[in-house]
Design a protein around this motif. Structure first.
Motif: not given
Length: 358
Positions: A219-222, A226-227, A249-250
């Motif tokens: 969820x955090x990545x979405x 984490x960008x 990134x995917x």
């Protein structure tokens, strides 16, 4: 002492001590050969020491962390010497770090002589700690600072006096802030662990928390948390320094990529040359056995071990996403390995005590 049904108690204390002495003199001999340029060893991060030395002497004005600032301060008061600082770091790696790991794990030479010697030998044979004590790198000093922080945290978690507890807590926070200056996410992981140490672990809860952890990461990545880390990681590929080539990134491949990063960087399973194989055999295999032992005996984890485990997870989460270079990984995972080393010997001691009571 048994690890995975392999008994280590049959080895005499004298044999372990002699091993420590042999390792010490071999390391001292290797240092002399390298210091006198008779032997040359190339490893990752070789330019760091030159940069730190240049900043200390005023040839550079860009400080990427507080370590070069500290070195320049020493230079300003006439106490800086590249060789002198190197000898100091070597002393820390040879004696102070092994002794501190044993001390933090609660091992006393008189009462737990065999385990004490094993802990000392384990740290003495840790290649990465040794090689980064051969110049003015910040790694050994960061390890020392981290271990000091762990020692203070252990004391404040065991304190029964309110004023003593608050004083040690304040010192722990200050050490965490200092670690932020040395390496930001190391310090933030340390500070955040001070807030989360009350989370209790059981074997069943570990499975639930593990799945919840992966879901939180997904969820955090979405949502883009984490960008910055994934952008930084992509830079390794652009500069030709990528070792795993994983695409964080995917969103669909985030969790599989994260798991592969754990296997490749934390567990050292991405072996590309003889040196990485040596590190796997000497560093990672003991870590794997100890990690298994800690999880197997997680019910014995008290507040301090919980702090170490939570730190392990938070700190690893950051660098496993942001780093894609095995040379850097062996430096970054130092704190994860040491947290497990301490937890292992700490739980081993608690288990010994409980068996004697029974």
């Amino acid at each position: 002492m048994k690890i995975n049904n392999i008994s280590l108690s049959r080895i005499s204390n004298t044999a372990i001590f002699l091993s420590i002495v042999i390792v010490f003199f071999l390391k001292l001999l290797l240092f002399i050969l390298i210091d006198n340029e008779i032997l040359s060893i190339e490893y990752g991060g070789g330019s760091d020491a030159n940069y730190y030395d240049a900043y200390a002497k005023g040839f550079s004005d860009i400080a990427v962390n507080i370590w070069p600032v500290m070195l320049r301060y020493l230079d300003n008061i006439g106490l800086y010497s590249r060789a002198g600082v190197t000898y100091f770091l070597l002393f820390i790696s040879l004696f102070v770090i092994p002794l501190m790991v044993a001390r933090i794990a609660g091992l006393n030479f008189k009462s737990h002589q065999k385990d004490f010697l094993y802990a000392f030998l384990l740290c003495s044979t840790y290649p990465t700690i040794y090689f980064y004590s051969m110049d003015v790198y910040r790694d050994v000093f960061m390890v020392l600072s981290f271990l000091l922080g762990c020692l203070v945290v252990k004391k404040f978690l065991k304190s029964t006096n309110v004023l003593h507890f608050l004083l040690l807590l304040m010192i722990s926070v200050l050490i965490g802030v200092f670690l932020v200056g040395l390496r930001s996410y190391l310090g933030y992981a340390f500070l955040l662990s001070l807030l989360l140490w009350k989370i209790e672990f059981t074997k069943k809860r570990i499975v639930f928390l593990g799945l919840l952890y992966l879901l939180v990461l997904l969820v955090a990545n979405y949502v883009g948390i984490f960008e910055l880390l994934t952008e930084y990681r992509s830079g390794f590929g652009e500069e030709g320094g990528s070792t795993l080539g994983l695409d964080f990134s995917n969103p669909v491949m985030f969790i599989p990529s994260f798991i592969l990063s754990i296997l490749g960087q934390l567990f050292g399973l991405y072996i590309t040359n003889p040196f990485s194989l040596i590190l796997f055999l000497i560093e990672t295999i003991p870590f794997v056995f100890m990690f298994y032992y800690v999880i197997k005996n997680i019910k014995l984890a008290d507040s301090f071990v919980r702090f170490l485990i939570i730190f392990f997870v938070i700190y690893a989460s950051v660098w496993l996403i942001g780093n894609d270079n095995l040379g850097t990984a062996v430096r970054l995972r130092l704190y994860n390995y040491l947290a497990i080393y301490i937890s292992f010997f700490y739980i081993l001691r608690l288990k010994t005590i409980s068996s004697k009571i029974l």
